[in-house]
Design a protein around this motif. Structure first.
Motif, PDB file in Angstrom:
ATOM      1  N   ARG A 184       6.670  -5.156  -8.202  1.00  0.00           N
ATOM      2  CA  ARG A 184       7.424  -6.376  -7.910  1.00  0.00           C
ATOM      3  C   ARG A 184       6.565  -7.436  -7.229  1.00  0.00           C
ATOM      4  O   ARG A 184       7.035  -8.546  -6.989  1.00  0.00           O
ATOM      5  CB  ARG A 184       8.624  -6.040  -7.031  1.00  0.00           C
ATOM      6  CG  ARG A 184       9.687  -5.183  -7.700  1.00  0.00           C
ATOM      7  CD  ARG A 184      10.842  -4.909  -6.751  1.00  0.00           C
ATOM      8  NE  ARG A 184      11.873  -4.068  -7.319  1.00  0.00           N
ATOM      9  CZ  ARG A 184      12.884  -4.488  -8.084  1.00  0.00           C
ATOM     10  NH1 ARG A 184      12.975  -5.783  -8.385  1.00  0.00           N
ATOM     11  NH2 ARG A 184      13.786  -3.648  -8.556  1.00  0.00           N
ATOM     12  N   GLY A 185       5.334  -7.100  -6.886  1.00  0.00           N
ATOM     13  CA  GLY A 185       4.444  -8.054  -6.241  1.00  0.00           C
ATOM     14  C   GLY A 185       4.692  -8.235  -4.754  1.00  0.00           C
ATOM     15  O   GLY A 185       4.262  -9.235  -4.156  1.00  0.00           O
ATOM     16  N   LEU A 186       5.354  -7.267  -4.131  1.00  0.00           N
ATOM     17  CA  LEU A 186       5.638  -7.357  -2.694  1.00  0.00           C
ATOM     18  C   LEU A 186       4.393  -6.977  -1.898  1.00  0.00           C
ATOM     19  O   LEU A 186       3.826  -5.897  -2.081  1.00  0.00           O
ATOM     20  CB  LEU A 186       6.801  -6.427  -2.326  1.00  0.00           C
ATOM     21  CG  LEU A 186       8.156  -6.818  -2.936  1.00  0.00           C
ATOM     22  CD1 LEU A 186       9.150  -5.665  -2.797  1.00  0.00           C
ATOM     23  CD2 LEU A 186       8.699  -8.074  -2.260  1.00  0.00           C
ATOM     24  N   GLN A 187       3.973  -7.845  -0.991  1.00  0.00           N
ATOM     25  CA  GLN A 187       2.741  -7.625  -0.245  1.00  0.00           C
ATOM     26  C   GLN A 187       2.827  -6.449   0.718  1.00  0.00           C
ATOM     27  O   GLN A 187       1.809  -5.958   1.203  1.00  0.00           O
ATOM     28  CB  GLN A 187       2.356  -8.894   0.521  1.00  0.00           C
ATOM     29  CG  GLN A 187       2.003 -10.069  -0.377  1.00  0.00           C
ATOM     30  CD  GLN A 187       1.565 -11.285   0.421  1.00  0.00           C
ATOM     31  OE1 GLN A 187       1.199 -11.179   1.587  1.00  0.00           O
ATOM     32  NE2 GLN A 187       1.598 -12.446  -0.219  1.00  0.00           N
ATOM     33  N   VAL A 188       4.034  -6.006   1.018  1.00  0.00           N
ATOM     34  CA  VAL A 188       4.204  -4.908   1.973  1.00  0.00           C
ATOM     35  C   VAL A 188       4.138  -3.541   1.304  1.00  0.00           C
ATOM     36  O   VAL A 188       4.422  -2.520   1.945  1.00  0.00           O
ATOM     37  CB  VAL A 188       5.544  -5.048   2.723  1.00  0.00           C
ATOM     38  CG1 VAL A 188       5.533  -6.268   3.617  1.00  0.00           C
ATOM     39  CG2 VAL A 188       6.717  -5.080   1.733  1.00  0.00           C
ATOM     40  N   ALA A 189       3.734  -3.493   0.042  1.00  0.00           N
ATOM     41  CA  ALA A 189       3.767  -2.250  -0.721  1.00  0.00           C
ATOM     42  C   ALA A 189       3.033  -1.110  -0.022  1.00  0.00           C
ATOM     43  O   ALA A 189       3.489   0.031  -0.031  1.00  0.00           O
ATOM     44  CB  ALA A 189       3.188  -2.466  -2.121  1.00  0.00           C
ATOM     45  N   GLN A 190       1.896  -1.399   0.589  1.00  0.00           N
ATOM     46  CA  GLN A 190       1.108  -0.356   1.246  1.00  0.00           C
ATOM     47  C   GLN A 190       1.132  -0.477   2.774  1.00  0.00           C
ATOM     48  O   GLN A 190       0.293   0.106   3.458  1.00  0.00           O
ATOM     49  CB  GLN A 190      -0.341  -0.396   0.740  1.00  0.00           C
ATOM     50  CG  GLN A 190      -0.481  -0.152  -0.749  1.00  0.00           C
ATOM     51  CD  GLN A 190       0.176   1.163  -1.191  1.00  0.00           C
ATOM     52  OE1 GLN A 190       0.082   2.175  -0.491  1.00  0.00           O
ATOM     53  NE2 GLN A 190       0.840   1.140  -2.345  1.00  0.00           N
ATOM     54  N   LYS A 191       2.080  -1.213   3.296  1.00  0.00           N
ATOM     55  CA  LYS A 191       2.182  -1.357   4.746  1.00  0.00           C
ATOM     56  C   LYS A 191       2.548  -0.013   5.370  1.00  0.00           C
ATOM     57  O   LYS A 191       3.469   0.659   4.911  1.00  0.00           O
ATOM     58  CB  LYS A 191       3.250  -2.405   5.081  1.00  0.00           C
ATOM     59  CG  LYS A 191       3.352  -2.746   6.567  1.00  0.00           C
ATOM     60  CD  LYS A 191       4.349  -3.883   6.783  1.00  0.00           C
ATOM     61  CE  LYS A 191       4.486  -4.259   8.243  1.00  0.00           C
ATOM     62  NZ  LYS A 191       5.416  -5.397   8.433  1.00  0.00           N
ATOM     63  N   PRO A 192       1.863   0.400   6.440  1.00  0.00           N
ATOM     64  CA  PRO A 192       2.174   1.706   7.058  1.00  0.00           C
ATOM     65  C   PRO A 192       3.592   1.737   7.612  1.00  0.00           C
ATOM     66  O   PRO A 192       4.132   0.719   8.036  1.00  0.00           O
ATOM     67  CB  PRO A 192       1.141   1.821   8.198  1.00  0.00           C
ATOM     68  CG  PRO A 192       0.067   0.846   7.857  1.00  0.00           C
ATOM     69  CD  PRO A 192       0.740  -0.275   7.113  1.00  0.00           C
TER      70      PRO A 192
END
Length: 395
Positions: A184-192
């Motif tokens: 979806r292009g969400l920048q938080v995809a890999q946020k811990p």
């Protein structure tokens, strides 16, 4: 439906909001400002509810094309969560602030405001599921046991469940949620993931408490009442603690000793061997039911009890009963007349370990969350086993 999506700034709430949009709902995003220190920045995976989190939530909302607001709940959060946390430790109890936050903030203050503004439901990124039952909506575990968060939602009531929406409950794993966020292009995809208590981001609870509570030195006693050490404040300890006791006299058997109880009135800490932490009965008040139980809770019923968010549930028998005067302790809240009593089924499970007054016990019947209560007292052995036939309920 008109959905208010609570967006913490993490990947779970962002994907939950995205799924609500994709399902065709009218969605508005909101981030809760809970900190009174708005300049505080998140450190790694510790803490939450910071400026960084608010910006991450806003970026996700912008990508989804939904309106976004920040609501200041910092005063409510301080009064209902932080101050309660301090007061509980001062009383010698070990509270769970995440439970209080869900109870008082996310599903009370937030939901009440959402309903008043015309929203049908509040969506969150919690891993739990809702099902329709004969007596209304029921709260159940998520399909992914490792990510199940139904424990921290055990404080929800029937009225609150009617306005909840958990889009992630049927997702088998967190990896799938992260992969979806990437697509979806969400920048938080890999946020811990955040962990620890959000208002104690460095994880040093004892250090934080020393800045918020008056601490007076006192005695550390063994079970026989002999002084075996000194402490710098009983309110800095919790049941089950081993480290930091600084005992002056070693145990006769040379084995480590653990905190067995805290006596706030006399400012004493009692220690003993690990096996004395084993508990077969717990009881407490401040209870609530997650939807109508559908049976008489004053009669003994079979269930499972879970005392920590990541603990394994254990088979038990429970009932709601009057508090006998002779069993009332300083841990009971003023005015309480009834409590939930739970006996662990010792034929099918080991005793509970390290149970502390103030912890939350959540009752399950199969995958269903039946309700919760705050533990006031714990006993190493049940005075008697419940012999009344317990109704068995379908999961």
């Amino acid at each position: 439906m008109k959905i208010l999506a609570a967006m913490s700034g993490g990947v779970d709430s962002a994907v939950a909001a995205a799924r609500a949009v994709e399902a065709g709902h009218e969605v508005v995003g909101v981030h809760l400002a809970l900190s009174r220190m708005p300049g505080t920045l998140r450190t790694g995976s510790r803490g939450c509810c910071t400026i960084e989190d608010a910006m991450d939530a806003r970026r996700a909302a912008n990508l989804l094309g939904i309106p976004f607001y920040v609501w200041d709940f910092s005063e409510r959060f301080k009064a209902d969560v932080v101050d309660d946390f301090v007061a509980e430790y001062e009383a010698g109890r070990t509270p769970n602030p995440c439970m209080r936050c869900n109870e008082k903030i996310k599903f009370a203050a937030l939901l009440d405001k959402a309903v008043a503004l015309g929203f049908d439901a509040v969506a969150t990124g919690h891993y739990a599921t809702l099902r329709g039952g004969s007596a209304g909506r029921e709260l159940h575990r998520a399909s992914a046991w490792a990510k199940d968060q139904s424990y921290v939602l055990g404080v929800l009531t029937s009225d609150q469940l009617a306005h909840c929406y958990f889009p992630l409950g049927d997702t088998p794993s967190k990896d799938l949620v992260r992969a979806e966020a990437e697509r979806r292009g969400l920048q938080v995809a890999q946020k811990p993931d955040s962990h620890d208590i959000c208002f104690i981001p460095d994880g040093d609870t004892r250090g934080w408490l020393s800045d918020h509570l008056e601490r007076a030195p006192g005695d550390i006693l063994d079970e026989g009442g002999a002084v075996v050490g000194r402490h710098d404040g009983a309110n800095g300890y919790t049941v089950g603690q081993r480290r930091g006791l600084q005992l002056g006299r070693p145990a006769a058997d040379g084995k480590p000793r653990y905190v067995l109880s805290i006596r706030p009135v006399s400012n004493e800490v009692v220690v003993g061997p690990k096996e004395r932490l084993a508990i077969a009965r717990i009881a407490g008040g401040r209870y609530s039911w997650a939807g109508e139980p559908g049976f008489d809770v004053s009669a003994p019923f079979d269930c499972e009890v879970q005392i920590r968010a990541h603990a394994d549930p254990v088979p038990a028998t429970a009932r709601l009963a009057p508090i006998p005067d002779e069993e009332r302790t300083e841990q009971h809240r003023d005015g309480a007349t009834h409590e939930v009593v739970v006996d662990v089924d010792l034929e099918r499970a080991e005793p509970l370990l390290g149970v502390a007054p103030g912890q939350t016990a959540v009752l399950y019947v199969g995958t269903r969350v039946l309700g919760q209560f705050t533990i006031d007292r714990a006993l190493p052995e049940s005075p008697e086993r419940m012999t009344t036939a317990a109704p068995r309920l379908e999961a």
